[in-house]
Motif scaffolding. Sequence first.
Motif, PDB file in Angstrom:
ATOM      1  N   MET A 135      34.908  41.378  45.338  1.00 39.51           N
ATOM      2  CA  MET A 135      35.516  41.267  46.685  1.00 39.51           C
ATOM      3  C   MET A 135      34.407  41.288  47.738  1.00 39.51           C
ATOM      4  O   MET A 135      33.529  42.141  47.709  1.00 39.51           O
ATOM      5  N   ILE A 190      41.629  43.452  54.352  1.00 38.21           N
ATOM      6  CA  ILE A 190      42.659  44.252  53.662  1.00 38.21           C
ATOM      7  C   ILE A 190      42.818  45.600  54.372  1.00 38.21           C
ATOM      8  O   ILE A 190      43.933  46.044  54.650  1.00 38.21           O
ATOM      9  N   ILE A 229      47.298  50.406  47.547  1.00 38.05           N
ATOM     10  CA  ILE A 229      46.173  49.480  47.752  1.00 38.05           C
ATOM     11  C   ILE A 229      44.848  50.230  47.643  1.00 38.05           C
ATOM     12  O   ILE A 229      44.722  51.328  48.179  1.00 38.05           O
ATOM     13  N   GLY A 230      43.882  49.649  46.924  1.00 39.38           N
ATOM     14  CA  GLY A 230      42.545  50.255  46.894  1.00 39.38           C
ATOM     15  C   GLY A 230      41.959  50.407  45.519  1.00 39.38           C
ATOM     16  O   GLY A 230      40.750  50.488  45.361  1.00 39.38           O
ATOM     17  N   ASP A 231      42.780  50.487  44.490  1.00 40.38           N
ATOM     18  CA  ASP A 231      42.215  50.547  43.127  1.00 40.38           C
ATOM     19  C   ASP A 231      42.391  49.162  42.494  1.00 40.38           C
ATOM     20  O   ASP A 231      42.798  48.212  43.147  1.00 40.38           O
ATOM     21  N   ASP A 232      42.103  49.069  41.189  1.00 39.30           N
ATOM     22  CA  ASP A 232      42.217  47.766  40.532  1.00 39.30           C
ATOM     23  C   ASP A 232      43.671  47.299  40.436  1.00 39.30           C
ATOM     24  O   ASP A 232      43.954  46.112  40.405  1.00 39.30           O
ATOM     25  N   LEU A 276      51.567  41.178  47.503  1.00 36.60           N
ATOM     26  CA  LEU A 276      51.379  39.996  48.343  1.00 36.60           C
ATOM     27  C   LEU A 276      50.101  39.262  47.978  1.00 36.60           C
ATOM     28  O   LEU A 276      49.008  39.803  48.117  1.00 36.60           O
ATOM     29  N   GLY A 311      49.916  46.345  46.747  1.00 36.12           N
ATOM     30  CA  GLY A 311      48.776  45.591  46.237  1.00 36.12           C
ATOM     31  C   GLY A 311      48.920  44.122  46.537  1.00 36.12           C
ATOM     32  O   GLY A 311      49.902  43.696  47.154  1.00 36.12           O
ATOM     33  N   GLY A 312      47.912  43.359  46.099  1.00 37.05           N
ATOM     34  CA  GLY A 312      47.974  41.927  46.327  1.00 37.05           C
ATOM     35  C   GLY A 312      46.659  41.265  46.075  1.00 37.05           C
ATOM     36  O   GLY A 312      45.820  41.777  45.321  1.00 37.05           O
ATOM     37  N   ASP A 313      46.471  40.134  46.720  1.00 38.21           N
ATOM     38  CA  ASP A 313      45.243  39.364  46.545  1.00 38.21           C
ATOM     39  C   ASP A 313      45.040  38.542  47.814  1.00 38.21           C
ATOM     40  O   ASP A 313      46.014  38.211  48.512  1.00 38.21           O
TER      41      ASP A 313
END
Length: 327
Positions: free
Chosen positions: A1, A9, A26-29, A87, A119-121
């Motif tokens: 990232m 993010i 959000i924040g880990d794998d 998302l 989470g998301g990408d």
Amino acid sequence: MSKKEFDLIQDFFKRSSIRQDVIQGIGDDAALLQPPRDQQLVATTDTLIVGKHFPENTSAFDIGYKSLAVNLSDLAAMGAEPTWILLALTLPEANEAWLRQFTQGFFSLMQRFNCQLVGGDLTCGPLSVTVQALGFVPMEKALLRQGAQSGDRIYVTGTLGDAGLALAYLQKKVPFPLTEEQIKFILRRLNCPEPRVDVGLALRGVANSAIDISDGLAADLGHILTASQIGAKIYLNKLPLSDALLNLREEEAWNFALSAGDDYELCFTVPQARENILRVMLAKLNCLYTCIGQLSEGNCLLLQDKNGSEFILKNTGYQHFRNKINE
Ligand code: ADP
Ligand code: MG
């Protein structure tokens, strides 16, 4: 990232946790989530692509709102309570003003339904939004397409065909004047549909089958009929039409109501013995609902006008792959 991706993010998507069942957001794998005991997980995903699912000039707020709304609508149709959202966002550039509006639309709906983004990408490319929505339903209480029974009454929420009329209006294909108010109303119906989550929850144990109307009533009710191996009769004069649609000739209005996509209303079937419970359950909710027909033996969908004559549809609903393969 990359550093930039990380900042975006942090700035736009990471918010304080509002749900105790999110152990790691959000924040880990990957997110770590605690499903409730004795409930079934309901999962859905939908992608919105610019130029296909929304016109090029749709506002970022509306894209954010609608990309979540269409997923919540799928959970509503299952009778599920939405909880967790993922998302995957592809953007042509890191435009912060656009992202601010997008997240306003997205999170406004998220908060209303007490959901958390877990989470998301984030990737670079032509604009596309993929949302995954997760939710819960008590054991064996999910509303499926396959439970419909002969004799069930067919119901729909809201009014039908408004989003289709809005799309026709944007494409300058509406040959008569609409009032300012009607234009505002249909554009809102196209861009900011209301996911009928509360109705879906109220229908648990009441409806025999349910579906959300994304490709037009005829096509989506058709899915219930196929899954349940049953037939149906729709009374066209019962179709709930908004003021805007009543401007059209009757047959044109029916065509919009039956085969235009993007309504995101629920279509569900209820045995007559449970219609009283249905009225009680839905009286508490501020949502129009209308009985439009009945299920019967057989396997065809009959559309009947007020004289009892059969109506033949121009087309039966939106199909993504009608003209193309491998799109
Ligand atoms: P990885 O490289 O391990 O796949 P990412 O860089 O994609 O991780 O994402 C880091 C964290 O940020 C993950 O927890 C991921 O779920 C989250 N995330 C990435 N993009 C988004 C987004 N658009 N919305 C919400 N969370 C996101
Ligand atoms: Mg990644």
